[in-house]
Design a protein around this motif. Structure first.
Motif, PDB file in Angstrom:
ATOM      1  N   LEU A 201       0.825  -1.212   0.000  1.00 46.02           N
ATOM      2  CA  LEU A 201       0.000   0.000   0.000  1.00 46.02           C
ATOM      3  C   LEU A 201       0.858   1.260   0.000  1.00 46.02           C
ATOM      4  CD1 LEU A 201      -2.789  -1.168   2.459  1.00 46.02           C
ATOM      5  CD2 LEU A 201      -3.035  -0.746   0.002  1.00 46.02           C
ATOM      6  N   LEU A 202       1.947   1.225   0.748  1.00 45.04           N
ATOM      7  CA  LEU A 202       2.853   2.369   0.764  1.00 45.04           C
ATOM      8  C   LEU A 202       3.504   2.562  -0.607  1.00 45.04           C
ATOM      9  CD1 LEU A 202       4.157   4.597   2.451  1.00 45.04           C
ATOM     10  CD2 LEU A 202       5.914   2.961   3.106  1.00 45.04           C
ATOM     11  N   ALA A 203       3.895   1.454  -1.234  1.00 47.20           N
ATOM     12  CA  ALA A 203       4.508   1.545  -2.564  1.00 47.20           C
ATOM     13  C   ALA A 203       3.505   2.051  -3.595  1.00 47.20           C
ATOM     14  CB  ALA A 203       5.062   0.182  -2.978  1.00 47.20           C
TER      15      ALA A 203
ATOM     16  N   ALA B  14       2.410  -5.582  -5.865  1.00 49.14           N
ATOM     17  CA  ALA B  14       2.228  -6.587  -4.810  1.00 49.14           C
ATOM     18  C   ALA B  14       3.064  -7.836  -5.095  1.00 49.14           C
ATOM     19  CB  ALA B  14       0.754  -6.949  -4.678  1.00 49.14           C
ATOM     20  N   ALA B  15       3.096  -8.261  -6.349  1.00 47.80           N
ATOM     21  CA  ALA B  15       3.878  -9.452  -6.701  1.00 47.80           C
ATOM     22  C   ALA B  15       5.358  -9.231  -6.416  1.00 47.80           C
ATOM     23  CB  ALA B  15       3.665  -9.807  -8.169  1.00 47.80           C
ATOM     24  N   HIS B  16       5.859  -8.045  -6.714  1.00 49.45           N
ATOM     25  CA  HIS B  16       7.261  -7.745  -6.438  1.00 49.45           C
ATOM     26  C   HIS B  16       7.545  -7.738  -4.934  1.00 49.45           C
ATOM     27  CE1 HIS B  16       7.406  -6.275 -10.643  1.00 49.45           C
ATOM     28  NE2 HIS B  16       8.602  -6.802 -10.566  1.00 49.45           N
ATOM     29  N   LYS B  17       6.647  -7.153  -4.163  1.00 49.92           N
ATOM     30  CA  LYS B  17       6.848  -7.108  -2.702  1.00 49.92           C
ATOM     31  C   LYS B  17       6.790  -8.508  -2.088  1.00 49.92           C
ATOM     32  CE  LYS B  17       7.347  -2.690  -2.104  1.00 49.92           C
ATOM     33  NZ  LYS B  17       8.598  -2.129  -1.606  1.00 49.92           N
ATOM     34  N   VAL B  18       5.890  -9.347  -2.573  1.00 50.67           N
ATOM     35  CA  VAL B  18       5.803 -10.728  -2.080  1.00 50.67           C
ATOM     36  C   VAL B  18       7.065 -11.494  -2.459  1.00 50.67           C
ATOM     37  CG1 VAL B  18       4.571 -12.923  -2.353  1.00 50.67           C
ATOM     38  CG2 VAL B  18       3.287 -10.817  -1.956  1.00 50.67           C
ATOM     39  N   ALA B  19       7.542 -11.306  -3.683  1.00 47.59           N
ATOM     40  CA  ALA B  19       8.778 -11.972  -4.115  1.00 47.59           C
ATOM     41  C   ALA B  19       9.960 -11.505  -3.262  1.00 47.59           C
ATOM     42  CB  ALA B  19       9.036 -11.696  -5.592  1.00 47.59           C
TER      43      ALA B  19
END
Length: 191
Positions: A63-65, A88-93
């Motif tokens: 959310l911040l990103a 979101a996919a990048h943050k999860v990765a």
């Protein structure tokens, strides 16, 4: 239009306005995507021993990103949700990569001190040093030992130590001074 397309259109319009700096639109976008982001992160990360704390932390990062990236968002044929899920996919990765690099084990209680990360040799040297200090302090009169233990190891003030030992703060400071001088002389002789 199908009923499902209308909210997506509203989100697209809100995202455009948010990209232009409209505070109400920014709030609307974040409120709309928050449950989607949380569900996505929880599904991709799963629960840990503390529940979904890690997944929720990643969702907060997403959310911040998204908030940070809103001014650069441009409608280039992809939906805003695609843009958001890409972040979101990048943050999860990133989370999964970090977990592989820095595996941690959850514990029931937080230790009082952090592990210094020293190897066995350093741990042995520290244990020997602690034993030498104990032996050296053990050569002092009991009153001096008590004063040093409470003042230095217990980090108590001279007033607190005096109250505990039924003495005066001045007498505690004098006893500490004499005890430290005595230890200093003994260490100097041992060299």
């Amino acid at each position: 239009m199908t009923p499902r397309a209308e909210p997506d259109l509203e989100l697209e319009n809100a995202a455009k306005a948010a990209g232009e700096g409209d505070p109400a639109a920014i709030s609307a976008v974040l409120a709309t995507i928050q449950p989607k982001v949380i569900r996505y992160c929880r599904a991709r990360i799963g629960p840990s021993r503390q529940g979904y704390a890690s997944a929720d932390d990643v969702a907060q990062d997403v959310l911040l990103a998204v908030f940070t990236a809103l001014p650069s968002y441009r409608d280039e044929g992809k939906s805003f949700l695609s843009f958001m899920f890409g972040i979101a996919a990048h943050k999860v990765a990133d989370f999964h990569r970090k977990q592989r690099r820095e595996p941690s084990t959850a514990v029931a209680d937080v230790p009082e001190r952090a592990d210094s990360g020293n190897g066995p040799e350093q741990a042995l040297l520290q244990a020997e040093m602690r034993q030498m200090v104990r032996d050296l302090v053990g050569t002092l009169p009991e009153k001096h030992q008590d004063v040093l233990v409470h003042r230095i190891m217990g980090e108590m003030t001279s007033e607190e130590t005096a109250e505990l030992l039924s003495s005066t703060p001045g007498a505690v400071r004098v006893a500490q001074h004499r005890a430290l001088n005595s230890l200093r002389r003994r260490v100097t002789r041992q060299r």
